[in-house]
Motif scaffolding. Structure first.
Motif, short mmCIF file in Angstrom:
data_model
loop_
_atom_site.label_atom_id
_atom_site.label_comp_id
_atom_site.label_asym_id
_atom_site.label_seq_id
_atom_site.Cartn_x
_atom_site.Cartn_y
_atom_site.Cartn_z
N ASN A 159 0.93 -0.84 0.10
CA ASN A 159 -0.04 -0.06 0.03
C ASN A 159 0.89 1.33 0.02
O ASN A 159 0.30 2.52 0.19
N GLY A 160 2.08 1.21 -0.20
CA GLY A 160 2.89 2.55 -0.06
C GLY A 160 3.14 2.89 1.20
O GLY A 160 3.57 4.11 1.19
N MET A 161 2.84 2.29 2.11
CA MET A 161 2.90 2.96 3.55
C MET A 161 4.16 2.41 4.34
O MET A 161 4.01 1.84 5.55
N THR A 162 5.15 2.09 3.68
CA THR A 162 6.31 1.55 4.41
C THR A 162 7.56 2.30 3.94
O THR A 162 7.57 3.13 2.99
N ASN A 163 8.64 2.48 4.81
CA ASN A 163 9.76 3.37 4.46
C ASN A 163 11.02 2.59 4.83
O ASN A 163 11.23 2.25 6.10
N VAL A 164 12.14 2.36 4.05
CA VAL A 164 13.30 1.59 4.28
C VAL A 164 14.20 2.58 5.06
O VAL A 164 15.41 1.98 5.47
N SER A 165 14.11 3.78 5.18
CA SER A 165 15.23 4.80 5.66
C SER A 165 15.13 5.06 6.93
O SER A 165 15.67 5.82 7.72
N TRP A 166 14.04 4.66 7.62
CA TRP A 166 13.63 5.23 9.03
C TRP A 166 14.19 4.49 9.98
O TRP A 166 14.56 4.87 11.22
N MET A 167 14.52 3.02 9.88
CA MET A 167 15.09 2.04 10.73
C MET A 167 16.15 1.30 10.18
O MET A 167 16.33 1.29 8.82
N TRP A 168 16.60 0.48 10.79
CA TRP A 168 17.80 -0.57 10.16
C TRP A 168 16.91 -1.33 9.15
O TRP A 168 17.75 -2.10 8.40
N ALA A 169 15.84 -1.59 9.46
CA ALA A 169 14.99 -2.43 8.56
C ALA A 169 13.74 -1.66 8.20
O ALA A 169 13.46 -0.49 8.66
N THR A 170 13.08 -2.13 7.12
CA THR A 170 11.75 -1.57 6.74
C THR A 170 10.78 -1.30 7.72
O THR A 170 10.67 -2.37 8.36
N SER A 171 10.03 -0.23 7.97
CA SER A 171 8.92 -0.25 8.78
C SER A 171 7.90 0.73 8.17
O SER A 171 7.97 1.16 7.21
N TYR A 172 6.76 0.67 9.11
CA TYR A 172 5.35 1.24 8.39
C TYR A 172 5.67 2.72 8.60
O TYR A 172 6.13 3.23 9.67
N ILE A 173 5.10 3.56 7.67
CA ILE A 173 4.50 4.76 7.80
C ILE A 173 3.29 5.01 8.56
O ILE A 173 2.39 4.16 8.25
N PHE A 174 3.29 5.42 9.64
CA PHE A 174 2.06 5.63 10.35
C PHE A 174 1.05 6.41 10.03
O PHE A 174 -0.39 6.13 9.85
N SER A 175 1.55 7.56 9.39
CA SER A 175 0.67 8.69 8.88
C SER A 175 1.27 9.42 7.87
O SER A 175 2.31 9.41 7.82
N SER A 176 0.29 9.87 6.97
CA SER A 176 1.11 10.72 5.76
C SER A 176 0.07 11.83 5.03
O SER A 176 -1.05 11.48 4.95
N LEU A 177 0.44 13.14 5.44
CA LEU A 177 -0.35 14.24 4.91
C LEU A 177 0.40 14.68 3.71
O LEU A 177 1.69 15.42 4.08
N LYS A 178 0.10 14.92 2.53
CA LYS A 178 0.72 15.38 1.63
C LYS A 178 -0.08 16.60 0.61
O LYS A 178 -1.38 16.44 0.68
N GLY A 179 0.68 17.55 0.03
CA GLY A 179 -0.05 18.51 -0.83
C GLY A 179 0.92 19.74 -0.97
O GLY A 179 2.12 19.73 -1.04
N LYS A 180 0.17 21.04 -1.14
CA LYS A 180 0.98 22.20 -1.30
C LYS A 180 0.44 23.09 -0.47
O LYS A 180 -0.81 23.39 -0.39
N VAL A 181 1.18 24.17 -0.03
CA VAL A 181 0.86 25.18 0.78
C VAL A 181 1.36 26.61 -0.02
O VAL A 181 2.50 26.78 -0.35
N THR A 182 0.41 27.35 -0.24
CA THR A 182 0.83 28.83 -0.64
C THR A 182 0.68 29.90 0.19
O THR A 182 -0.56 30.10 0.75
N GLU A 183 1.76 30.93 0.32
CA GLU A 183 1.42 32.18 1.12
C GLU A 183 2.14 33.27 0.26
O GLU A 183 3.31 33.48 -0.03
#
Length: 262
Positions: A153-177
Motif C-alpha cells: 500500500n505504499g505505507m512503508t519506509n526503508v530509511s527510518w530504521m535498520w529495516a523497513t518499517s511502516y509509515i504511521f500517517s501521511s499528509l501531502k499537498g501544497k501550501v501557498t502564502e
C-alpha cells in the motif's frame, strides 16, 4: 424392591431436571453480538476535507493530495469498565490520489473513511480507544501479517530504521502564502510515535443484534501540523525527529473528536 428403586431413580432425575430448568445461570442464552460502523470523517475546521481543492486557512492556501493513517487496536469500554478488544483491528484510513509504492504496483486513488466491526458483544459502551500507527510487533517485522497490514500500500519506509518499517500517517499537498508555494510531506513512524487515543462517548453506544450501531468521529486535518511552519520546513520525517513527535502528539490529543453516536 426393584420397582421401588426404579421409582426413586425416576424421581431423582425429575428433581435434577427441575433444578436445571430453574437455574438462571445454566439456562442463560449466549450473549448476542452486533455490528458497529466506525467512521473517521476528515474535516478542515468547519469544512469537509477534499483532495485537489484550494482551502484558505489562516492566510495560506492549502491543496491536499493525500491523507492516510493506520488505525490499530480498536477497543470498546462498556458501562462496567470492561474492555473488548476487536480482533485483527488494523485498518488503513485514506483519501489519496493514485500513488507509487515500493514496488512496480501503482496504488489506486481511494477514499475510505468507514470500517465495519462485526461480532461486538451486545451491551452498553461508554468509551472508545484506538491507536494511530502500527504496533511494534508488526512494525519491526513486516513479514507478519494481520488485518489490512501489507507492504503493497505504499505505507512503508526503508530509511527510518535498520529495516523497513511502516509509515504511521501521511499528509501531502501544497501550501501557498503570497507569491511563495511549497510542496509538503508530513509523515510519522517509528515505535516511539505509536499513539493511543481514548475518547469518551457523548451518549451510550448500545450494541445488539437488532441493528448496526455507529460512531462518527471527526478528524480535523488542520490540527495535524499544528505547531509547525510548513512554509519554512515542508518535510516531516525521521530526519526531523522533533517535528515528527509533534505531529504524533497532535494525532493523539487534537485531531480526533466524537461527532455522534447512534
Amino acid at each position: 424392591m426393584k420397582k421401588i428403586l426404579s421409582a426413586i431413580a425416576v424421581m431423582a432425575l425429575l428433581c435434577t431436571a427441575c433444578t436445571k430448568n430453574n437455574d438462571p445461570v445454566l439456562n442463560e442464552q449466549p450473549t448476542a453480538a452486533g455490528q458497529l460502523s466506525l467512521t473517521f470523517d476528515a474535516v478542515l475546521g468547519s469544512n469537509d476535507f477534499a483532495l485537489n481543492k484550494d482551502f484558505l486557512l489562516s492566510g495560506k492556501t492549502w491543496n491536499f493530495s493525500q491523507l492516510r493513517y493506520w488505525v490499530s487496536n480498536v477497543v470498546l469500554i462498556n458501562s462496567k469498565n470492561e474492555e473488548y478488544a476487536v480482533p485483527n483491528a488494523y485498518f488503513l484510513i485514506e483519501e489519496n490520489n493514485a500513488a507509487e509504492t515500493n514496488s512496480a504496483f501503482l496504488y489506486p486513488a481511494n477514499k475510505r473513511e468507514e470500517v465495519l466491526l462485526n461480532g461486538i458483544p451486545a451491551g452498553d459502551y461508554k468509551s472508545l480507544k484506538f491507536s494511530v500507527g502500527v504496533p511494534e510487533k508488526y512494525n519491526n517485522n513486516l513479514s507478519l501479517q494481520a488485518g489490512e497490514l501489507s507492504q503493497l500500500n505504499g505505507m512503508t519506509n526503508v530509511s527510518w530504521m535498520w529495516a523497513t518499517s511502516y509509515i504511521f500517517s501521511s499528509l501531502k499537498g501544497k501550501v501557498t502564502e503570497g507569491p511563495a508555494s511549497v510542496k509538503f510531506a508530513v509523515e510519522t513512524g517509528l515505535n516511539s510515535n505509536f499513539k493511543t487515543i481514548k475518547l469518551d462517548l457523548p451518549a451510550v453506544l448500545r450494541i445488539s443484534s437488532a441493528k448496526t450501531s455507529s460512531i462518527l468521529l471527526q478528524a480535523d486535518v488542520t490540527k495535524v501540523s499544528e505547531g509547525l511552519d510548513l512554509m519554512s520546513s515542508p518535510v516531516v520525517g525521521a530526519q526531523q525527529a522533533s517535528a515528527m513527535s509533534t505531529v504524533a502528539e497532535n494525532y493523539a490529543s487534537k485531531v480526533f473528536t466524537v461527532k455522534s453516536v447512534k
